[in-house]
Design a protein around this motif. Sequence first.
Motif, mmCIF file in Angstrom:
data_model
loop_
_atom_site.group_PDB
_atom_site.id
_atom_site.type_symbol
_atom_site.label_atom_id
_atom_site.label_comp_id
_atom_site.label_asym_id
_atom_site.label_seq_id
_atom_site.Cartn_x
_atom_site.Cartn_y
_atom_site.Cartn_z
ATOM 1 N N VAL A 156 7.121 5.158 -2.748
ATOM 2 C CA VAL A 156 8.079 6.195 -2.390
ATOM 3 C C VAL A 156 8.460 6.937 -3.663
ATOM 4 O O VAL A 156 8.578 6.344 -4.733
ATOM 5 C CB VAL A 156 9.325 5.607 -1.685
ATOM 6 C CG1 VAL A 156 10.118 4.697 -2.608
ATOM 7 C CG2 VAL A 156 10.207 6.718 -1.124
ATOM 8 N N SER B 275 6.841 -5.964 -4.210
ATOM 9 C CA SER B 275 7.412 -4.672 -3.841
ATOM 10 C C SER B 275 8.933 -4.697 -3.976
ATOM 11 O O SER B 275 9.575 -5.732 -3.819
ATOM 12 C CB SER B 275 7.046 -4.326 -2.395
ATOM 13 O OG SER B 275 5.649 -4.326 -2.210
ATOM 14 N N GLN C 135 1.349 4.262 10.645
ATOM 15 C CA GLN C 135 0.064 4.109 9.965
ATOM 16 C C GLN C 135 -0.563 2.756 10.280
ATOM 17 O O GLN C 135 -1.756 2.648 10.497
ATOM 18 C CB GLN C 135 0.255 4.250 8.461
ATOM 19 C CG GLN C 135 0.109 5.650 7.952
ATOM 20 C CD GLN C 135 -1.338 6.092 7.937
ATOM 21 O OE1 GLN C 135 -2.120 5.699 7.071
ATOM 22 N NE2 GLN C 135 -1.706 6.928 8.877
ATOM 23 N N LYS C 136 0.263 1.727 10.328
ATOM 24 C CA LYS C 136 -0.250 0.393 10.631
ATOM 25 C C LYS C 136 -0.787 0.322 12.049
ATOM 26 O O LYS C 136 -1.836 -0.280 12.299
ATOM 27 C CB LYS C 136 0.866 -0.636 10.452
ATOM 28 C CG LYS C 136 0.424 -2.071 10.674
ATOM 29 C CD LYS C 136 1.568 -3.030 10.427
ATOM 30 C CE LYS C 136 1.143 -4.476 10.652
ATOM 31 N NZ LYS C 136 2.268 -5.418 10.416
ATOM 32 N N ARG D 280 -3.214 9.179 1.156
ATOM 33 C CA ARG D 280 -2.510 10.168 1.973
ATOM 34 C C ARG D 280 -1.082 10.347 1.459
ATOM 35 O O ARG D 280 -0.496 9.411 0.907
ATOM 36 C CB ARG D 280 -2.495 9.733 3.445
ATOM 37 C CG ARG D 280 -2.004 10.801 4.410
ATOM 38 C CD ARG D 280 -2.410 10.467 5.826
ATOM 39 N NE ARG D 280 -3.860 10.500 5.993
ATOM 40 C CZ ARG D 280 -4.466 10.174 7.127
ATOM 41 N NH1 ARG D 280 -3.770 9.759 8.163
ATOM 42 N NH2 ARG D 280 -5.785 10.234 7.229
ATOM 43 N N LEU E 189 6.396 9.815 0.858
ATOM 44 C CA LEU E 189 5.694 8.537 0.840
ATOM 45 C C LEU E 189 4.239 8.776 0.469
ATOM 46 O O LEU E 189 3.625 9.753 0.913
ATOM 47 C CB LEU E 189 5.761 7.865 2.210
ATOM 48 C CG LEU E 189 7.060 7.158 2.570
ATOM 49 C CD1 LEU E 189 7.072 6.786 4.039
ATOM 50 C CD2 LEU E 189 7.258 5.913 1.702
ATOM 51 N N MET F 203 5.411 4.170 7.925
ATOM 52 C CA MET F 203 4.565 3.020 7.593
ATOM 53 C C MET F 203 4.125 2.278 8.849
ATOM 54 O O MET F 203 2.966 1.848 8.951
ATOM 55 C CB MET F 203 5.309 2.092 6.645
ATOM 56 C CG MET F 203 5.545 2.688 5.262
ATOM 57 S SD MET F 203 6.034 1.472 3.981
ATOM 58 C CE MET F 203 7.553 0.836 4.682
ATOM 59 N N ILE G 273 11.162 6.110 6.583
ATOM 60 C CA ILE G 273 10.179 5.324 5.835
ATOM 61 C C ILE G 273 9.532 4.274 6.731
ATOM 62 O O ILE G 273 8.301 4.139 6.787
ATOM 63 C CB ILE G 273 10.854 4.662 4.616
ATOM 64 C CG1 ILE G 273 11.276 5.717 3.602
ATOM 65 C CG2 ILE G 273 9.909 3.637 3.970
ATOM 66 C CD1 ILE G 273 12.154 5.176 2.485
ATOM 67 N N GLN H 187 0.813 -1.222 0.000
ATOM 68 C CA GLN H 187 0.000 0.000 0.000
ATOM 69 C C GLN H 187 0.846 1.272 0.000
ATOM 70 O O GLN H 187 0.323 2.360 0.229
ATOM 71 C CB GLN H 187 -0.923 -0.008 1.232
ATOM 72 C CG GLN H 187 -2.257 0.680 1.001
ATOM 73 C CD GLN H 187 -3.261 0.381 2.119
ATOM 74 O OE1 GLN H 187 -3.114 -0.583 2.862
ATOM 75 N NE2 GLN H 187 -4.288 1.210 2.208
ATOM 76 N N TRP H 188 2.151 1.165 -0.343
ATOM 77 C CA TRP H 188 3.053 2.309 -0.208
ATOM 78 C C TRP H 188 3.936 2.506 -1.434
ATOM 79 O O TRP H 188 4.554 1.567 -1.933
ATOM 80 C CB TRP H 188 3.933 2.145 1.020
ATOM 81 C CG TRP H 188 3.180 2.228 2.304
ATOM 82 C CD1 TRP H 188 2.621 1.190 3.006
ATOM 83 C CD2 TRP H 188 2.878 3.413 3.035
ATOM 84 N NE1 TRP H 188 2.002 1.659 4.140
ATOM 85 C CE2 TRP H 188 2.137 3.021 4.185
ATOM 86 C CE3 TRP H 188 3.163 4.761 2.847
ATOM 87 C CZ2 TRP H 188 1.690 3.938 5.135
ATOM 88 C CZ3 TRP H 188 2.714 5.678 3.782
ATOM 89 C CH2 TRP H 188 1.987 5.275 4.910
ATOM 90 N N LYS I 32 0.552 6.821 0.498
ATOM 91 C CA LYS I 32 -0.247 5.671 0.904
ATOM 92 C C LYS I 32 -1.413 5.524 -0.061
ATOM 93 O O LYS I 32 -2.178 6.467 -0.288
ATOM 94 C CB LYS I 32 -0.769 5.824 2.322
ATOM 95 C CG LYS I 32 -1.523 4.591 2.814
ATOM 96 C CD LYS I 32 -2.042 4.760 4.239
ATOM 97 C CE LYS I 32 -2.758 3.502 4.695
ATOM 98 N NZ LYS I 32 -3.357 3.668 6.048
#
Length: 295
Positions: free
Chosen positions: A58, A135, A268-269, A84, A123, A265, A261, A55-56, A125
């Motif tokens: 960069v 990834s 957010q998790k 976001r 970053l 992440m 980074i 979901q990310w 999202k």
Amino acid sequence: MTRWLFLVLITLPITAGAIVIRDDVDDAAYRIDAAAFPALADMPGEGHGALIAPQWVVTAAHAVPMEGMGSEIVINGKAYLVERVFLHPGYKRMPDALGQEALASGNASKIHAFLAHSDDIALIKLALPVADVASLRLYRGSEELARVATLVGKGATGNGAIGQNRNDPHRTMLRRADNAITGGNDRYLWYRFDRGPHGVPLEGVLGSGDSGGPLMIRDSDGWELVGLGSWITAVPEHALEAGFYGQVVHNVRISRYVEWIDSVMASQKDAGVGLEAEVGSRVRSSHDMDVQVGK
């Protein structure tokens, strides 16, 4: 458009990216199938990033979509909504006055000095995870120098003898090129566009159209992301033009930013959508994009 990070003489400021090739190698050698690098993220219109988690994405901060949240990024042929955007707190937006001064004087030294002290990384999202693409791994070491790295892009092209084709669109077919990383500091890695026997067989550099494009090295486990295309210093005889032999391309040094980074992440998790208390305060950017500033 006010993206000055890749300053070229043609009219107004544009972004960094695309593959400019050797003049003694056929363009067909650089072209690759669009599916060859599925983790490549296409920003709206122009600009790139790299998928580093389902979901990310960069990218270079200056390459973030102007529309911000609600815009779409294309990965492996599918469009994903941006949920976001997180700009690094050390990112500095370059004043337009610096670009105008460089165009008037033909001297970009003040721009280079400004960019050298900016953390040009962001970053993004995605609203939904990417399920069908592996990834890219982040390079976490410190031995990037002298490695031959691969760059990819879909923007304008040209060659080192005549420079970038000024009239090319900034989103074309996918190309790859290689270059040897010749230097670095805490923020950036750089390589020089060399000619003939001084270059690697598929030597090439970024041109206009793919800011934030990935710079990668390969080991036995596959590709690792070491950099993101950011800005150039041109040769004196082509001070404000892109794509000539001798120019130096500066790439955001991923190894410097892996902790930032990881922290964004992870926050957010852990916090779901309520990240303000964990990562920082919400701000409104100059182009009305909803951004949160990371630690």
